[in-house]
Design an enzyme around this catalytic site. Sequence first.
Site, short mmCIF file in Angstrom:
data_model
loop_
_atom_site.label_atom_id
_atom_site.label_comp_id
_atom_site.label_asym_id
_atom_site.label_seq_id
_atom_site.Cartn_x
_atom_site.Cartn_y
_atom_site.Cartn_z
N ALA A 78 33.65 -15.95 -17.33
CA ALA A 78 34.18 -14.75 -17.95
C ALA A 78 33.49 -14.42 -19.27
O ALA A 78 33.94 -13.58 -20.03
CB ALA A 78 35.68 -14.91 -18.17
N GLY A 79 32.40 -15.15 -19.58
CA GLY A 79 31.64 -14.87 -20.81
C GLY A 79 32.23 -15.51 -22.05
O GLY A 79 31.81 -15.20 -23.16
N LEU A 80 33.20 -16.42 -21.88
CA LEU A 80 33.84 -17.02 -23.06
C LEU A 80 33.38 -18.46 -23.32
O LEU A 80 34.03 -19.18 -24.08
CB LEU A 80 35.37 -16.95 -22.92
CG LEU A 80 35.98 -15.55 -22.91
CD1 LEU A 80 37.50 -15.61 -22.85
CD2 LEU A 80 35.56 -14.74 -24.14
N GLY A 81 32.30 -18.87 -22.68
CA GLY A 81 31.70 -20.16 -23.02
C GLY A 81 32.42 -21.36 -22.42
O GLY A 81 32.31 -22.47 -22.95
N SER A 82 33.12 -21.15 -21.30
CA SER A 82 33.91 -22.23 -20.72
C SER A 82 33.06 -23.47 -20.39
O SER A 82 33.44 -24.61 -20.74
CB SER A 82 34.61 -21.69 -19.47
OG SER A 82 34.81 -22.69 -18.54
N ALA A 112 32.03 -25.33 -23.53
CA ALA A 112 33.16 -25.93 -24.25
C ALA A 112 33.68 -27.17 -23.52
O ALA A 112 34.03 -28.17 -24.15
CB ALA A 112 34.28 -24.91 -24.42
N PRO A 141 39.05 -19.10 -19.66
CA PRO A 141 38.75 -18.58 -18.32
C PRO A 141 37.29 -18.90 -17.91
O PRO A 141 36.40 -18.87 -18.76
CB PRO A 141 38.95 -17.06 -18.47
CG PRO A 141 39.65 -16.86 -19.76
CD PRO A 141 39.45 -18.05 -20.60
N ASP A 175 25.44 -20.45 -26.90
CA ASP A 175 26.79 -20.84 -26.48
C ASP A 175 27.12 -22.27 -26.94
O ASP A 175 28.16 -22.51 -27.55
CB ASP A 175 26.94 -20.77 -24.95
CG ASP A 175 27.05 -19.34 -24.45
OD1 ASP A 175 26.77 -18.42 -25.24
OD2 ASP A 175 27.40 -19.14 -23.27
C1 MEV Z 1 25.84 -15.80 -22.84
O1 MEV Z 1 27.00 -16.11 -23.60
C2 MEV Z 1 24.79 -15.19 -23.72
C3 MEV Z 1 23.50 -14.78 -23.01
O2 MEV Z 1 22.68 -14.19 -24.00
C4 MEV Z 1 22.81 -15.97 -22.37
C5 MEV Z 1 22.21 -16.93 -23.37
O3 MEV Z 1 22.03 -16.57 -24.55
O4 MEV Z 1 21.90 -18.06 -22.97
C6 MEV Z 1 23.77 -13.73 -21.94
#
Ligand code: MEV
Length: 309
Positions: free
Chosen positions: A100-104, A107, A97, A148
């Site tokens: 959404a914080g999953l590294g899209s 990746a 997704p 990431d």
């Molecule tokens: C994002 O997955 C993680 C954060 O700490 C940003 C980063 O480390 O670059 C929010």
Amino acid sequence: MTSHTASAPGKIILFGEHAVVYGQPALAAPVHKVQAKASVADSASGSGLVIEASNLNLRLSIAEAATHALAVTARLVLEKLQKPEPDALITIQSTIPIAAGLGSGAAVSAALARALSGYLGSPLNQAELSTLVYEIEKLHHGTPSGIDNTVVCYGRPVYFVRGTPPEPLRVGRAFHMIIADTGVTSPTHVAVGGVRERWERDREKYDALFAEIGQIAEQARQAIEEGNLGRLGPLMTRNQSLLGQIGVSCNALERLIDAAEKAGAQGAKLSGGGLGGNMIALVAPESAGPIEKALKQTGAIRTIHTIVQ
Ligand code: MEV
């Protein structure tokens, strides 16, 4: 006809997001159930290098798209390998997704760079790939820590401190996590930018909060390496409370975290940039099903059961 396919996984941040941007340690793990895939195949002579991503509704030729992150990724690979632009089509598909914080973002770039360098006969190793994807991360959001790109390129759990080589995170005993998506899209750069503004206004307060998050990440590393899972849940809960204090939680995340804990999770927190996106819950394998159900009933649009090992 030559062709080459490669992939890269999604990721979760287990502990330490945001504080990692300011030099504190953090822990992250790949999520192999969601993947970005890239395939490169020969195309007609004179067609140049074209990138197609049907689920992003995107088709671009790298000669024309100067600034698009995927075109820049392809160009960096050609520069690094000192190869001319080939006549080829790169097809990208991703089940990760977006926002959404999953590294899209990381990746997709990693899969593209891996596939293109393999197609050109000079596959980049993990460290080279991670360095290249870090350049793209800087385009996505100004001050990435590098965690990431590291976790998606190495594809294994990592202990990460900005500016130092990543260390593998040894997992003494595999543990189960449920990842649940609030459905609220939240680009990382917005959350990271907000934290920076608040840090600039009150550095002393924020540096102290970041240091506390860093200590939790260190304790969590020790617990994970020793296989002492009983310590992990409470550490997640403390990390979440500090993430709330730095202003990156939100109602949708809090509702899911609360629902997971009430349904029996041992700990829960947001994962990644926050302000939406995904949360993670530590679960006993036998309670994974009921916890996923409770999360969906509370509004999660998707859940993923992953094992960190
Ligand atoms: C994002 O997955 C993680 C954060 O700490 C940003 C980063 O480390 O670059 C929010």
